[in-house]
Design a protein around this motif. Structure first.
Motif, PDB file in Angstrom:
ATOM      1  N   LEU A   7       0.828  -1.211   0.000  1.00 56.34           N
ATOM      2  CA  LEU A   7       0.000   0.000   0.000  1.00 56.34           C
ATOM      3  C   LEU A   7       0.858   1.254   0.000  1.00 56.34           C
ATOM      4  CD1 LEU A   7      -3.089   0.570  -0.041  1.00 56.34           C
ATOM      5  CD2 LEU A   7      -2.467  -1.810   0.268  1.00 56.34           C
ATOM      6  N   VAL A   8       2.004   1.213   0.712  1.00 57.81           N
ATOM      7  CA  VAL A   8       2.921   2.351   0.681  1.00 57.81           C
ATOM      8  C   VAL A   8       3.414   2.568  -0.741  1.00 57.81           C
ATOM      9  CG1 VAL A   8       5.257   3.091   1.315  1.00 57.81           C
ATOM     10  CG2 VAL A   8       3.685   2.343   3.082  1.00 57.81           C
ATOM     11  N   PHE A   9       3.787   1.491  -1.422  1.00 58.83           N
ATOM     12  CA  PHE A   9       4.221   1.578  -2.820  1.00 58.83           C
ATOM     13  C   PHE A   9       3.118   2.220  -3.664  1.00 58.83           C
ATOM     14  CE2 PHE A   9       4.498   0.107  -7.161  1.00 58.83           C
ATOM     15  CZ  PHE A   9       5.856   0.117  -7.459  1.00 58.83           C
ATOM     16  N   HIS A  10       1.888   1.743  -3.487  1.00 61.86           N
ATOM     17  CA  HIS A  10       0.755   2.239  -4.273  1.00 61.86           C
ATOM     18  C   HIS A  10       0.509   3.723  -4.009  1.00 61.86           C
ATOM     19  CE1 HIS A  10      -3.048   2.047  -6.431  1.00 61.86           C
ATOM     20  NE2 HIS A  10      -3.628   2.664  -5.405  1.00 61.86           N
ATOM     21  N   ILE A  11       0.400   4.087  -2.742  1.00 65.38           N
ATOM     22  CA  ILE A  11       0.085   5.471  -2.384  1.00 65.38           C
ATOM     23  C   ILE A  11       1.209   6.419  -2.807  1.00 65.38           C
ATOM     24  CG2 ILE A  11      -0.266   7.037  -0.409  1.00 65.38           C
ATOM     25  CD1 ILE A  11      -1.752   4.689   0.970  1.00 65.38           C
ATOM     26  N   HIS A  12       2.437   5.918  -2.730  1.00 68.22           N
ATOM     27  CA  HIS A  12       3.596   6.736  -3.087  1.00 68.22           C
ATOM     28  C   HIS A  12       3.557   7.172  -4.558  1.00 68.22           C
ATOM     29  CE1 HIS A  12       7.585   8.082  -1.709  1.00 68.22           C
ATOM     30  NE2 HIS A  12       8.014   7.852  -2.936  1.00 68.22           N
ATOM     31  N   CYS A  14       0.704   7.783  -6.206  1.00 64.64           N
ATOM     32  CA  CYS A  14      -0.511   8.550  -6.471  1.00 64.64           C
ATOM     33  C   CYS A  14      -0.217  10.043  -6.390  1.00 64.64           C
ATOM     34  CB  CYS A  14      -1.607   8.179  -5.466  1.00 64.64           C
ATOM     35  SG  CYS A  14      -2.141   6.461  -5.565  1.00 64.64           S
ATOM     36  N   ARG A  15      -0.659  10.765  -7.387  1.00 62.14           N
ATOM     37  CA  ARG A  15      -0.418  12.202  -7.428  1.00 62.14           C
ATOM     38  C   ARG A  15      -1.366  12.938  -6.477  1.00 62.14           C
ATOM     39  NH1 ARG A  15      -2.121  13.034 -13.321  1.00 62.14           N
ATOM     40  NH2 ARG A  15      -3.572  11.449 -12.549  1.00 62.14           N
ATOM     41  N   GLY A  16      -0.998  14.168  -6.150  1.00 62.77           N
ATOM     42  CA  GLY A  16      -1.957  15.055  -5.498  1.00 62.77           C
ATOM     43  C   GLY A  16      -1.699  15.418  -4.046  1.00 62.77           C
ATOM     44  N   ILE A  17      -1.094  14.513  -3.252  1.00 66.25           N
ATOM     45  CA  ILE A  17      -0.975  14.823  -1.823  1.00 66.25           C
ATOM     46  C   ILE A  17       0.471  15.018  -1.364  1.00 66.25           C
ATOM     47  CG2 ILE A  17      -3.139  13.664  -1.259  1.00 66.25           C
ATOM     48  CD1 ILE A  17      -1.450  11.363  -0.095  1.00 66.25           C
ATOM     49  N   GLY A  18       1.425  14.654  -2.203  1.00 68.02           N
ATOM     50  CA  GLY A  18       2.822  14.859  -1.848  1.00 68.02           C
ATOM     51  C   GLY A  18       3.270  13.991  -0.678  1.00 68.02           C
ATOM     52  N   LEU A  19       4.542  14.132  -0.317  1.00 67.92           N
ATOM     53  CA  LEU A  19       5.107  13.313   0.746  1.00 67.92           C
ATOM     54  C   LEU A  19       4.507  13.650   2.112  1.00 67.92           C
ATOM     55  CD1 LEU A  19       8.836  13.346  -0.411  1.00 67.92           C
ATOM     56  CD2 LEU A  19       7.203  11.473  -0.633  1.00 67.92           C
ATOM     57  N   ALA A  49      -5.139  18.384   1.568  1.00 68.96           N
ATOM     58  CA  ALA A  49      -4.923  18.728   0.159  1.00 68.96           C
ATOM     59  C   ALA A  49      -6.035  19.643  -0.337  1.00 68.96           C
ATOM     60  CB  ALA A  49      -4.883  17.452  -0.680  1.00 68.96           C
ATOM     61  N   THR A  50      -5.753  20.370  -1.410  1.00 71.59           N
ATOM     62  CA  THR A  50      -6.782  21.203  -2.035  1.00 71.59           C
ATOM     63  C   THR A  50      -7.823  20.305  -2.696  1.00 71.59           C
ATOM     64  OG1 THR A  50      -5.642  21.312  -4.164  1.00 71.59           O
ATOM     65  CG2 THR A  50      -5.062  22.984  -2.514  1.00 71.59           C
ATOM     66  N   THR A  51      -8.953  20.876  -3.055  1.00 63.60           N
ATOM     67  CA  THR A  51     -10.026  20.098  -3.686  1.00 63.60           C
ATOM     68  C   THR A  51      -9.544  19.464  -4.990  1.00 63.60           C
ATOM     69  OG1 THR A  51     -11.721  21.513  -2.711  1.00 63.60           O
ATOM     70  CG2 THR A  51     -12.364  20.201  -4.628  1.00 63.60           C
ATOM     71  N   THR A  52      -8.845  20.245  -5.806  1.00 64.88           N
ATOM     72  CA  THR A  52      -8.335  19.717  -7.081  1.00 64.88           C
ATOM     73  C   THR A  52      -7.346  18.583  -6.842  1.00 64.88           C
ATOM     74  OG1 THR A  52      -8.599  21.868  -8.150  1.00 64.88           O
ATOM     75  CG2 THR A  52      -7.124  20.298  -9.210  1.00 64.88           C
ATOM     76  N   ASN A  53      -6.429  18.779  -5.903  1.00 69.07           N
ATOM     77  CA  ASN A  53      -5.404  17.768  -5.640  1.00 69.07           C
ATOM     78  C   ASN A  53      -5.984  16.488  -5.048  1.00 69.07           C
ATOM     79  OD1 ASN A  53      -3.358  19.322  -6.656  1.00 69.07           O
ATOM     80  ND2 ASN A  53      -2.591  20.013  -4.688  1.00 69.07           N
ATOM     81  N   ILE A  54      -6.975  16.625  -4.186  1.00 69.57           N
ATOM     82  CA  ILE A  54      -7.531  15.415  -3.571  1.00 69.57           C
ATOM     83  C   ILE A  54      -8.342  14.620  -4.592  1.00 69.57           C
ATOM     84  CG2 ILE A  54      -9.764  16.228  -2.695  1.00 69.57           C
ATOM     85  CD1 ILE A  54      -7.171  14.023  -0.853  1.00 69.57           C
ATOM     86  N   GLU A  55      -8.936  15.307  -5.549  1.00 64.74           N
ATOM     87  CA  GLU A  55      -9.648  14.608  -6.628  1.00 64.74           C
ATOM     88  C   GLU A  55      -8.657  13.810  -7.480  1.00 64.74           C
ATOM     89  OE1 GLU A  55     -11.749  17.729  -8.614  1.00 64.74           O
ATOM     90  OE2 GLU A  55     -13.412  17.749  -7.151  1.00 64.74           O
ATOM     91  N   THR A  56      -7.488  14.405  -7.748  1.00 64.51           N
ATOM     92  CA  THR A  56      -6.444  13.696  -8.489  1.00 64.51           C
ATOM     93  C   THR A  56      -5.969  12.479  -7.705  1.00 64.51           C
ATOM     94  OG1 THR A  56      -5.686  15.734  -9.552  1.00 64.51           O
ATOM     95  CG2 THR A  56      -4.133  13.894  -9.512  1.00 64.51           C
ATOM     96  N   HIS A  62      -7.572   4.750  -6.800  1.00 63.31           N
ATOM     97  CA  HIS A  62      -8.450   3.662  -7.230  1.00 63.31           C
ATOM     98  C   HIS A  62      -8.186   3.205  -8.670  1.00 63.31           C
ATOM     99  CE1 HIS A  62     -10.807   3.732  -3.554  1.00 63.31           C
ATOM    100  NE2 HIS A  62     -10.751   5.050  -3.602  1.00 63.31           N
ATOM    101  N   SER A  63      -7.091   3.687  -9.267  1.00 60.27           N
ATOM    102  CA  SER A  63      -6.839   3.278 -10.657  1.00 60.27           C
ATOM    103  C   SER A  63      -5.377   3.028 -10.993  1.00 60.27           C
ATOM    104  CB  SER A  63      -7.386   4.340 -11.625  1.00 60.27           C
ATOM    105  OG  SER A  63      -6.686   5.570 -11.476  1.00 60.27           O
ATOM    106  N   PHE A  64      -4.430   3.500 -10.153  1.00 66.69           N
ATOM    107  CA  PHE A  64      -3.017   3.356 -10.512  1.00 66.69           C
ATOM    108  C   PHE A  64      -2.630   1.870 -10.552  1.00 66.69           C
ATOM    109  CE2 PHE A  64       1.541   3.076  -9.744  1.00 66.69           C
ATOM    110  CZ  PHE A  64       2.020   3.988 -10.665  1.00 66.69           C
ATOM    111  N   PRO A  65      -2.008   1.421 -11.653  1.00 64.61           N
ATOM    112  CA  PRO A  65      -1.680  -0.010 -11.831  1.00 64.61           C
ATOM    113  C   PRO A  65      -0.394  -0.410 -11.120  1.00 64.61           C
ATOM    114  CG  PRO A  65      -1.049   1.208 -13.788  1.00 64.61           C
ATOM    115  CD  PRO A  65      -1.670   2.214 -12.855  1.00 64.61           C
TER     116      PRO A  65
END
Length: 291
Positions: A7-12, A14-19, A49-56, A62-65
């Motif tokens: 999950l750390v690998f996956h979340i890492h 994902c764009r939008g929330i940074g470290l 995160a901002t609204t735009t960033n959290i949407e990203t 839920h989609s990053f492979p």
């Protein structure tokens, strides 16, 4: 912990929330799998995160492979290690802001080698740094000290090359992903190190280095090491920042003194004045590293 590791690998990725956002998620959810069930409003509340960033982020979450990227990295000899792994370096785990994931190219065993000495200094290093490192690094290599630096031009490049020339081992901590070696003139050096030594980065291979990445990655350079040697530095430089990280992390900072008339000695002399250890001979480093 395998689930958290993946999950750390996956979340890492994902764009939008940074470290910082990743850190907040990890700190609030011991079982990271539960993050996948959180509504977007809750994710925004936790990560700030901002609204735009959290949407990203929500879309990527839920989609990053991830499995495809794990396979791709394996095919390109890129390993990765998380803070949940047993062989994650203990020294690094205990810094204020440890990276949750590191990408590795080269000899992974060097992560656990000891002792390690970080060597840092000015990108505009003079012949003074060259003479000091040309004299000292071969003696450190004889004591099996691993040299850690940042592959930047100047002092970093000299340190890596002297370690290699002396038959020692060296670790390079990058400010971007493996596909974007910076500076470009160190491409050959980086290729040699990934084949015979170790390169690491907290950024996925495709991430280009940003200016702010470099001072931030310095916490890894000092965090991996038992002590930090500063050759030349101006005040308020990236080198000075790294020395601050090291002091905050309880590492001994060792400084080469310089002329009071030399701007590149201002930082080292000031650090000595503030309590850093002055290095006059190689024995000063040996005693600190207990080698």
């Amino acid at each position: 912990m395998k689930g958290n590791r993946h999950l750390v690998f996956h979340i890492h990725h994902c764009r939008g929330i940074g470290l910082k956002g990743i850190k907040r998620l990890v700190e609030t959810h011991q079982e990271l799998h539960s993050v996948l069930t959180l509504p977007i409003s809750k994710l925004q509340q936790i990560t700030r995160a901002t609204t735009t960033n959290i949407e990203t982020f929500y879309k990527d979450l839920h989609s990053f492979p991830s499995k495809r990227y794990m396979q791709l990295y394996a095919e390109n000899n890129i390993e990765w290690i998380t803070v949940y792994d047993e062989d994650y370096p203990a020294l690094l785990k205990n810094v204020y802001d440890p990276p949750f994931l590191l990408f590795l190219k080269g000899d992974r065993k060097l992560l656990l080698s000891s002792p390690k000495l970080a060597v840092i200094g000015s990108r505009n290093a003079t012949s003074y740094t060259e003479k000091v490192l040309h004299t000292m690094i071969p003696q450190l290599v004889k004591r099996e000290v691993v040299i850690v630096s940042g592959l930047a031009k100047g002092a970093d490049t000299i340190a890596h090359k002297e370690a290699i020339r002396s038959g020692g081992r060296t670790i390079g901590v990058l400010g971007g992903g493996f596909q974007h070696i910076y500076p470009k003139q160190n491409m050959d050096l980086a290729n040699h190190m990934k084949d015979h030594h170790l390169l690491l980065s907290e950024y996925p291979p495709y991430i280009k280095p940003e200016k702010w990445h470099f001072p931030f990655r310095n916490r890894i350079i000092s965090g991996l090491s038992d002590a930090v040697l500063v050759t030349e530095a101006t005040k308020k430089s990236g080198t000075y920042i790294t020395a601050d990280y090291a002091l905050n992390e309880g590492r001994e900072v060792l400084c080469i003194p310089g002329s009071i008339h030399d701007p590149l000695a201002e930082g080292t002399n000031a650090l000595i004045q503030e309590g850093a250890k002055m290095v006059l001979t190689i024995e000063d480093i040996f005693s600190e590293l207990r080698v």
